[in-house]
Design a protein around this motif. Structure first.
Motif, PDB file in Angstrom:
ATOM      1  N   ARG A  70      -5.042  28.517   9.890  1.00 16.30           N
ATOM      2  CA  ARG A  70      -4.357  28.231   8.626  1.00 16.30           C
ATOM      3  C   ARG A  70      -2.875  27.961   8.839  1.00 16.30           C
ATOM      4  NH1 ARG A  70      -7.086  29.012   3.967  1.00 16.30           N
ATOM      5  NH2 ARG A  70      -9.170  29.947   4.129  1.00 16.30           N
ATOM      6  N   TYR A  72     -11.609  21.308  10.861  1.00 18.31           N
ATOM      7  CA  TYR A  72     -12.907  21.263  11.532  1.00 18.31           C
ATOM      8  C   TYR A  72     -13.483  19.854  11.643  1.00 18.31           C
ATOM      9  CZ  TYR A  72     -12.750  26.310  11.171  1.00 18.31           C
ATOM     10  OH  TYR A  72     -12.373  27.622  11.290  1.00 18.31           O
ATOM     11  N   ARG A  73     -12.847  18.888  11.033  1.00 18.87           N
ATOM     12  CA  ARG A  73     -13.266  17.503  11.231  1.00 18.87           C
ATOM     13  C   ARG A  73     -12.741  16.964  12.557  1.00 18.87           C
ATOM     14  NH1 ARG A  73     -11.005  16.553   5.759  1.00 18.87           N
ATOM     15  NH2 ARG A  73     -12.586  17.209   4.241  1.00 18.87           N
ATOM     16  N   ALA A 114      -5.528  20.441   4.328  1.00 14.65           N
ATOM     17  CA  ALA A 114      -6.379  21.565   3.928  1.00 14.65           C
ATOM     18  C   ALA A 114      -7.026  22.201   5.154  1.00 14.65           C
ATOM     19  CB  ALA A 114      -7.456  21.071   2.963  1.00 14.65           C
ATOM     20  N   PRO A 115      -7.242  23.526   5.135  1.00 10.80           N
ATOM     21  CA  PRO A 115      -7.887  24.189   6.280  1.00 10.80           C
ATOM     22  C   PRO A 115      -9.222  23.569   6.665  1.00 10.80           C
ATOM     23  CG  PRO A 115      -6.951  25.808   4.798  1.00 10.80           C
ATOM     24  CD  PRO A 115      -6.807  24.480   4.106  1.00 10.80           C
ATOM     25  N   THR A 116      -9.987  23.097   5.684  1.00 10.42           N
ATOM     26  CA  THR A 116     -11.287  22.491   6.004  1.00 10.42           C
ATOM     27  C   THR A 116     -11.138  21.219   6.826  1.00 10.42           C
ATOM     28  OG1 THR A 116     -11.207  21.370   3.857  1.00 10.42           O
ATOM     29  CG2 THR A 116     -12.453  23.433   3.977  1.00 10.42           C
ATOM     30  N   ALA A 117      -9.982  20.546   6.719  1.00 10.86           N
ATOM     31  CA  ALA A 117      -9.757  19.303   7.470  1.00 10.86           C
ATOM     32  C   ALA A 117      -9.685  19.571   8.968  1.00 10.86           C
ATOM     33  CB  ALA A 117      -8.474  18.624   6.996  1.00 10.86           C
ATOM     34  N   LYS A 147      -7.796   9.226   9.852  1.00 16.07           N
ATOM     35  CA  LYS A 147      -8.352  10.333  10.625  1.00 16.07           C
ATOM     36  C   LYS A 147      -7.506  10.597  11.873  1.00 16.07           C
ATOM     37  CE  LYS A 147     -12.650  11.891  12.797  1.00 16.07           C
ATOM     38  NZ  LYS A 147     -14.059  11.530  13.119  1.00 16.07           N
ATOM     39  N   THR A 160      -2.743  24.256   9.904  1.00 18.91           N
ATOM     40  CA  THR A 160      -3.017  23.306   8.812  1.00 18.91           C
ATOM     41  C   THR A 160      -1.897  23.314   7.774  1.00 18.91           C
ATOM     42  OG1 THR A 160      -4.390  24.987   7.706  1.00 18.91           O
ATOM     43  CG2 THR A 160      -5.516  23.376   9.108  1.00 18.91           C
ATOM     44  N   ARG A 176     -13.106  22.158  16.985  1.00 17.39           N
ATOM     45  CA  ARG A 176     -14.038  23.266  16.722  1.00 17.39           C
ATOM     46  C   ARG A 176     -13.280  24.554  16.407  1.00 17.39           C
ATOM     47  NH1 ARG A 176     -16.074  20.778  21.222  1.00 17.39           N
ATOM     48  NH2 ARG A 176     -15.227  22.406  22.569  1.00 17.39           N
ATOM     49  N   ASP A 177     -12.188  24.770  17.145  1.00 11.40           N
ATOM     50  CA  ASP A 177     -11.385  25.987  16.984  1.00 11.40           C
ATOM     51  C   ASP A 177     -10.028  25.738  17.636  1.00 11.40           C
ATOM     52  OD1 ASP A 177     -11.963  26.082  19.729  1.00 11.40           O
ATOM     53  OD2 ASP A 177     -13.607  27.490  19.433  1.00 11.40           O
TER      54      ASP A 177
END
Length: 208
Positions: A38, A52-53, A47-50, A12, A41, A56-57
């Motif tokens: 994007r 947000y882990r 991945a783009p979803t990673a 992480k 990332t 926030r922005d």
């Protein structure tokens, strides 16, 4: 099995650092306000979803970059001011510390110089807060010097603000000079030392 949480935490942290490093590279040629999630990332290889882990922005990402860029400076200049035996030694050491920081972390310096007055408010506020904390540390170091006898707390803070503003200005000048011939860096250093001597002269006569 017992090592799995540690491995996950390390992964992480690596992903988070990869996003920060990728953003810093991309920000060499653009402002934070134009940086896309994007884009970051893709450059980081995740991945783009990673994203947000970890953030926030992009404003949150920028705030983390501020901490990374300025966190190591806390105590550095203040320590130089406290340890030097004379005004000239303090001046020489201060300019060298700034030059060394710019050589070591040019991308961080460029990011701070651009975003200090940039279009992303949380990042502007984060930079201002870090520089204010830095100024308080410098004021504390100045207060311990014999030359500060009789100075008010407000006047010491004002002097510390002058030093911090000068530091940022000099760092930006060193950054610009790095793209020119080697003698340009020495011209920046010479001018910075003269400016600090002028400030030092004014300090000696402030209570007059």
């Amino acid at each position: 099995m017992s090592h799995t949480p540690g491995i996950r935490q390390a992964q992480k942290q690596r992903t988070r650092q990869a996003l920060l490093d990728a953003a810093l590279v991309l920000l060499a040629d653009q402002s934070l306000s134009s940086l896309g999630l994007r884009e970051v990332t893709r450059a980081a290889g995740v991945a783009p979803t990673a994203f947000y882990r970890h953030f926030r922005d992009t404003a949150d990402l920028g705030t983390a970059l501020v901490e990374e860029a300025l966190g190591s400076l806390h105590g550095m200049i203040a320590g130089t001011l406290a340890e030097a035996d004379s005004a000239d030694e303090r001046i020489d050491r201060s300019v060298e510390v700034i030059a060394r920081q710019v050589r070591a972390y040019p991308a961080h310096v460029r990011f701070i110089a651009r975003e200090r007055h940039g279009g992303v408010r949380p990042v502007r506020e984060a930079i201002a807060a870090e520089l204010e904390r830095f100024s308080r540390e410098v004021a504390s170091a100045l207060a311990a010097q014999p030359a500060s006898a009789g100075w008010s707390e407000d006047d010491l803070r004002m002097l510390a603000d002058v030093y911090v503003d000068h530091m940022v200005m000099t760092a930006s000048a060193f950054l610009d000079a790095a793209e020119e011939e080697p003698r340009a860096r020495e011209r920046v250093a010479s001018r910075a030392r003269l400016q600090l001597r002028l400030i030092s002269l004014g300090r000696r006569h402030w209570l007059d």
